[in-house]
Design an enzyme around this catalytic site. Structure first.
Site, mmCIF file in Angstrom:
data_model
loop_
_atom_site.group_PDB
_atom_site.id
_atom_site.type_symbol
_atom_site.label_atom_id
_atom_site.label_comp_id
_atom_site.label_asym_id
_atom_site.label_seq_id
_atom_site.Cartn_x
_atom_site.Cartn_y
_atom_site.Cartn_z
ATOM 1 N N ASP A 89 0.786 -1.246 0.000
ATOM 2 C CA ASP A 89 0.000 0.000 0.000
ATOM 3 C C ASP A 89 0.815 1.292 0.000
ATOM 4 O OD1 ASP A 89 -2.487 -0.930 -0.316
ATOM 5 O OD2 ASP A 89 -3.184 -0.596 1.729
ATOM 6 N N GLY A 91 2.265 2.432 -2.482
ATOM 7 C CA GLY A 91 2.008 3.105 -3.757
ATOM 8 C C GLY A 91 2.844 2.621 -4.933
ATOM 9 N N THR A 93 2.203 0.249 -7.299
ATOM 10 C CA THR A 93 1.420 0.160 -8.535
ATOM 11 C C THR A 93 1.023 1.543 -9.027
ATOM 12 O OG1 THR A 93 0.614 -1.999 -7.837
ATOM 13 C CG2 THR A 93 -0.623 -0.904 -9.583
ATOM 14 N N GLY A 111 -3.106 4.273 -24.542
ATOM 15 C CA GLY A 111 -3.657 3.506 -23.428
ATOM 16 C C GLY A 111 -2.552 3.025 -22.537
ATOM 17 N N THR A 113 -2.846 -0.133 -21.172
ATOM 18 C CA THR A 113 -3.120 -1.544 -20.988
ATOM 19 C C THR A 113 -1.801 -2.287 -20.917
ATOM 20 O OG1 THR A 113 -4.863 -1.153 -22.546
ATOM 21 C CG2 THR A 113 -4.564 -3.416 -21.795
ATOM 22 N N HIS A 137 8.544 -9.604 -3.316
ATOM 23 C CA HIS A 137 9.877 -9.851 -2.780
ATOM 24 C C HIS A 137 10.277 -11.305 -2.874
ATOM 25 C CE1 HIS A 137 8.966 -6.079 -0.190
ATOM 26 N NE2 HIS A 137 9.033 -5.843 -1.480
ATOM 27 N N ARG A 191 0.095 14.175 0.824
ATOM 28 C CA ARG A 191 -0.756 14.009 1.996
ATOM 29 C C ARG A 191 -0.414 15.046 3.067
ATOM 30 N NH1 ARG A 191 -5.183 11.324 2.301
ATOM 31 N NH2 ARG A 191 -4.701 10.491 4.362
HETATM 32 P P1 GTP Z 1 0.271 -3.457 -2.972
HETATM 33 O O1 GTP Z 1 0.420 -3.820 -4.413
HETATM 34 O O2 GTP Z 1 -0.994 -3.944 -2.370
HETATM 35 O O3 GTP Z 1 1.469 -3.799 -2.153
HETATM 36 O O4 GTP Z 1 0.150 -1.854 -2.878
HETATM 37 P P2 GTP Z 1 0.927 -0.785 -3.693
HETATM 38 O O5 GTP Z 1 2.212 -0.482 -3.014
HETATM 39 O O6 GTP Z 1 0.960 -1.136 -5.099
HETATM 40 O O7 GTP Z 1 0.022 0.506 -3.455
HETATM 41 P P3 GTP Z 1 -1.074 1.086 -4.439
HETATM 42 O O8 GTP Z 1 -0.456 1.734 -5.602
HETATM 43 O O9 GTP Z 1 -2.114 0.081 -4.670
HETATM 44 O O10 GTP Z 1 -1.623 2.275 -3.528
HETATM 45 C C1 GTP Z 1 -2.206 2.026 -2.274
HETATM 46 C C2 GTP Z 1 -3.147 3.196 -1.941
HETATM 47 O O11 GTP Z 1 -2.413 4.399 -1.787
HETATM 48 C C3 GTP Z 1 -4.167 3.457 -3.040
HETATM 49 O O12 GTP Z 1 -5.386 3.793 -2.428
HETATM 50 C C4 GTP Z 1 -3.589 4.652 -3.751
HETATM 51 O O13 GTP Z 1 -4.581 5.439 -4.358
HETATM 52 C C5 GTP Z 1 -2.899 5.400 -2.661
HETATM 53 N N1 GTP Z 1 -1.775 6.184 -3.138
HETATM 54 C C6 GTP Z 1 -0.722 5.731 -3.866
HETATM 55 N N2 GTP Z 1 0.136 6.721 -4.117
HETATM 56 C C7 GTP Z 1 -0.389 7.836 -3.565
HETATM 57 C C8 GTP Z 1 0.056 9.205 -3.487
HETATM 58 O O14 GTP Z 1 1.101 9.602 -3.995
HETATM 59 N N3 GTP Z 1 -0.744 10.055 -2.815
HETATM 60 C C9 GTP Z 1 -1.912 9.671 -2.225
HETATM 61 N N4 GTP Z 1 -2.604 10.579 -1.567
HETATM 62 N N5 GTP Z 1 -2.330 8.406 -2.285
HETATM 63 C C10 GTP Z 1 -1.592 7.496 -2.935
HETATM 64 MG MG MG Z 2 0.408 -2.984 -6.103
#
Ligand code: GTP
Ligand code: MG
Length: 370
Positions: A89, A91, A93, A111, A113, A137, A191
């Site tokens: 989470d 960020g 992706t 796109g 995709t 990991h 944030r």
């Molecule tokens: P996993 O694949 O589950 O490990 O997560 P991840 O690291 O890929 O995180 P993901 O990109 O899914 O983002 C997790 C949450 O954080 C989502 O709700 C995003 O919208 C939010 N998020 C990601 N980057 C940012 C950012 O730069 N700013 C804000 N405000 N929210 C973000």
């Molecule tokens: Mg992810």
């Protein structure tokens, strides 16, 4: 003892098998192309042919032979291969998506995709970067264990809200073990409760000293949401890549690593391969792990059919006789007979290994009972 088939050794060196057999005879080793020789003998032969051997470990002679060096004048720059890692989470992706949106190539394609688990991006300044979609990991480690050290740079994503978390530490350890340079992307800087300084001081405790703390690890504040800092992040990656002076020889037969593989209902076994050296072409005959095949089609990260893929280019490969495993190494060989032979040899070797492991367990069990 670790061994290699004479035939395969010849293939790996791109030398005629008859010449290899002759060279072995000179050393007093009588072996036909279908016999195997030990790692030390193989090393002597490799040196005899003027190739350089870099011994990774005693354990895997095949790995050693994969490291046969190209002549310096045959080397050309290649794009860096980047893996994005970090805590759940934080960020990863979102950051990847944002990078693809800002990149020229995906912008033109219209796109985002994603067809395969890896893709190339061209930055505004013209730098080409190959990204591996975060393999997780565990996958990173298992690929390394299988000899496919495909990543040049790790981008460590750390949320400015949460700072360093358990999987952040895991990612740091993986990058360090693989001796891959890191770039820290301090994400979610948009944030209100973002505290990038906490990220930097947290990292200190794990011996990651970022530039803002007078260290040498580049750190960039970014927001995947607003796009803030993304250009700086891409610049940081391009800079790190320049320092690494990544090179490959596009004019040799291809060698690559399987990023992922699946059995597709319509298309048969499909492997996403990241070409690491040489150029992979339609019609090439190859061996990959315990499988072999002839390239029927190559599909790039935009879903287009292409005739060839050079160093650092990810492509889907069709034309396999079976499904390989992630981390398997692909090598182009001269003939189908060779490909089949090597694949069979490997299959047999791994069967033997499994049988030996099975026997050991049984023995242990017997001892435990006694
Ligand atoms: P996993 O694949 O589950 O490990 O997560 P991840 O690291 O890929 O995180 P993901 O990109 O899914 O983002 C997790 C949450 O954080 C989502 O709700 C995003 O919208 C939010 N998020 C990601 N980057 C940012 C950012 O730069 N700013 C804000 N405000 N929210 C973000
Ligand atoms: Mg992810």
């Amino acid at each position: 003892p670790e061994t290699i088939l004479v035939q395969e050794l010849a293939n790996r060196m791109a030398e005629r098998v008859a010449d290899v057999v002759k060279s072995l005879m000179k050393m007093g080793v009588m072996a036909t192309m279908n016999q195997s020789i030990d790692a030390d003998t193989a090393e002597l032969v490799i040196e005899e042919f003027g190739h350089k051997v870099v011994r990774v470990s005693d354990a895997d002679v095949e790995q050693v032979i994969d490291m046969i060096e190209d002549a310096p004048e045959s080397l050309r720059s290649r794009p860096p291969i980047i893996t994005i890692m970090g805590h759940v989470d934080h960020g990863k992706t979102s950051l990847l998506d944002a990078i693809r949106k800002t990149s020229v190539v995906s912008g033109e394609a219209g796109g985002i995709t994603q067809h395969i688990g890896a893709y190339q991006v061209t930055t505004d300044t013209g730098a080409v970067l190959s990204f591996l979609d975060t393999p997780g990991h565990a996958a990173f480690t298992s690929m390394r264990a299988r000899g496919a050290n495909v990543t040049d740079i790790v981008v460590l994503v750390v949320s400015a809200e949460d700072a360093v978390m358990p999987q952040t530490i895991e990612a740091i350890n993986h990058a360090k073990a693989a001796k891959v340079p890191m770039i820290v992307a301090i994400n979610k800087i948009d944030r209100p409760d973002a505290n990038p300084q906490k990220v930097r001081t947290d990292l200190l405790q794990h011996e990651v000293v970022v530039e803002a703390m007078s260290g040498d690890v580049q750190d960039v504040e970014v927001s995947a949401l607003t796009g803030q800092g993304l250009d700086q992040l891409l610049e940081a990656i391009a800079l790190q890549a320049e320092i690494l002076e990544l090179k490959a020889n596009p004019d040799r037969s291809a060698m690559g690593a399987v990023i992922e593989a699946k059995l597709d209902v319509g298309r048969g076994p499909v492997a996403t391969v990241l070409v690491q050296n040489g150029t992979l072409r339609k019609g090439d005959i190859f061996v990959v792990g315990e499988q072999w095949g002839k390239v029927r089609a190559l599909i790039n990260d935009k879903g287009e059919r292409v005739d060839e893929a050079g160093p650092s280019v990810p492509v889907e490969v069709l034309g396999l006789n079976g499904t390989p495993e992630a981390g398997d190494v692909l090598n182009v060989v001269d003939t189908e007979a060779q490909a089949r032979e090597i694949a069979d040899y490997r299959l047999q070797a791994s069967k033997d290994k499994r049988a030996a492991a099975g026997a050991a367990t049984t023995l242990e069990q017997l001892m435990a009972k006694a």
